[in-house]
Design an enzyme around this catalytic site. Structure first.
Site, PDB file in Angstrom:
ATOM      1  N   SER A 146      23.701 -18.012  14.592  1.00 54.09           N
ATOM      2  CA  SER A 146      25.005 -17.801  13.560  1.00 54.09           C
ATOM      3  C   SER A 146      24.864 -18.932  12.571  1.00 54.09           C
ATOM      4  CB  SER A 146      25.910 -17.930  14.134  1.00 54.09           C
ATOM      5  OG  SER A 146      27.087 -18.229  13.404  1.00 54.09           O
ATOM      6  N   TYR A 159      30.922 -22.910  19.877  1.00 53.46           N
ATOM      7  CA  TYR A 159      30.335 -21.769  19.385  1.00 53.46           C
ATOM      8  C   TYR A 159      29.078 -22.098  18.518  1.00 53.46           C
ATOM      9  CZ  TYR A 159      28.893 -17.086  17.040  1.00 53.46           C
ATOM     10  OH  TYR A 159      28.201 -16.248  16.390  1.00 53.46           O
TER      11      TYR A 159
END
Length: 278
Positions: A146, A159
């Protein structure tokens, strides 16, 4: 273009979600043998299987946080289709609630890392063991990261930490290890930015937030799951990316993590075109 993926066996984790499903759709078009992993959503798994109704597809449930589930996943996959030529480590979770580190509970931190990092480690370990059991020259591992792993993301330290580890520490490490199991084996990762999926839609329902996002993206659009899937297939293909390994590709429309476009110039028309297509 022929990607020469026909009859290859590819295992996709999280294969019933937005990005995972788009990857499966494109693999089907290439005539690939596909093992689709899912965790909890039996309805979506059944829907995917019934849609294609193909002997080339096997759907297997498993909790990637559990070592025995991952071992079972790979054993069942290889029993049905033999050697696993490629692994797409796509399964991952993200909290829709923004939580600054001072308020972040250890349970949430551990859960995010257990799925996004430890779960990937367990899958990659089984993938490498599969390559030892079924010798061959080529293999491809694609890790889904990501932009949060590159730019960071306030309120989502758990995350971003998991994705940074995948895209840099582990992509670079595993590309040096895979060649011990398949001499032309390759490892690459993708760092998507914002993608229109169910997981992101809660944030994308707010037009003001979308405008802020688009201020950082020169292409002035948000990616679709198919955009990510196309890059995955490129990386899986030995024919078109056979000399590409150890790289992390940011798939973000040119996003730099800073404001590039004045708010008054932001155009939301791409949402209209997407709704017309659907």
């Amino acid at each position: 273009m022929d990607l020469d993926l026909h009859d290859k066996h590819i295992l996709v984790t999280g294969g019933t979600g937005g990005i995972g499903r788009a990857i499966v759709e494109q693999l089907v078009e290439e005539g690939v043998k596909i093992t689709i992993h899912y965790h909890t959503n039996q309805d979506k798994a059944t829907e995917v299987k019934e849609k294609h109704n193909s002997r080339q597809i096997k759907v297997i449930q498993g909790d990637l946080r559990k070592e025995e589930d991952v071992i079972n996943l790979f054993q069942k996959a290889s029993k049905v289709f033999g050697r696993i030529d490629g692994l797409v480590a796509n399964a991952g979770i993200w909290s829709s609630e923004s939580t600054l580190t001072a308020d972040l509970g250890l349970e949430q931190w551990n859960n995010i890392l257990n799925v996004n990092l430890t779960g990937v480690f367990l899958c990659v370990r089984s993938f490498f063991r599969n390559l030892l059991k079924f010798p061959g020259k080529n293999a491809s591992l694609v890790l889904i990261g990501s932009t949060a792993g590159y730019f960071g993301e306030a309120g989502h330290s758990d995350y971003s930490a998991s994705k940074a580890a995948l895209m840099y520490g582990l992509t670079k490490t595993w590309k040096n290890e895979i060649v011990h199991y398949a001499e032309l084996g390759r490892v690459n990762s993708i760092g998507p930015g914002w993608v229109i999926t169910d997981m992101a839609m809660k944030s994308l329902e707010d037009n003001e937030k979308v405008k802020k996002i688009l201020q950082t993206i020169p292409l002035q659009k948000i990616a679709t799951a198919s955009d990510v899937a196309s890059t995955v297939l490129f990386l899986l293909s030995d024919k078109v990316s056979g000399h590409l390994s150890g790289e992390s590709i940011l798939l973000s429309g040119g996003m730099e993590g800073r404001v590039l476009v004045d708010k008054s110039e932001v155009d939301l028309s791409f949402f209209d075109s997407l709704s017309k297509e659907s």
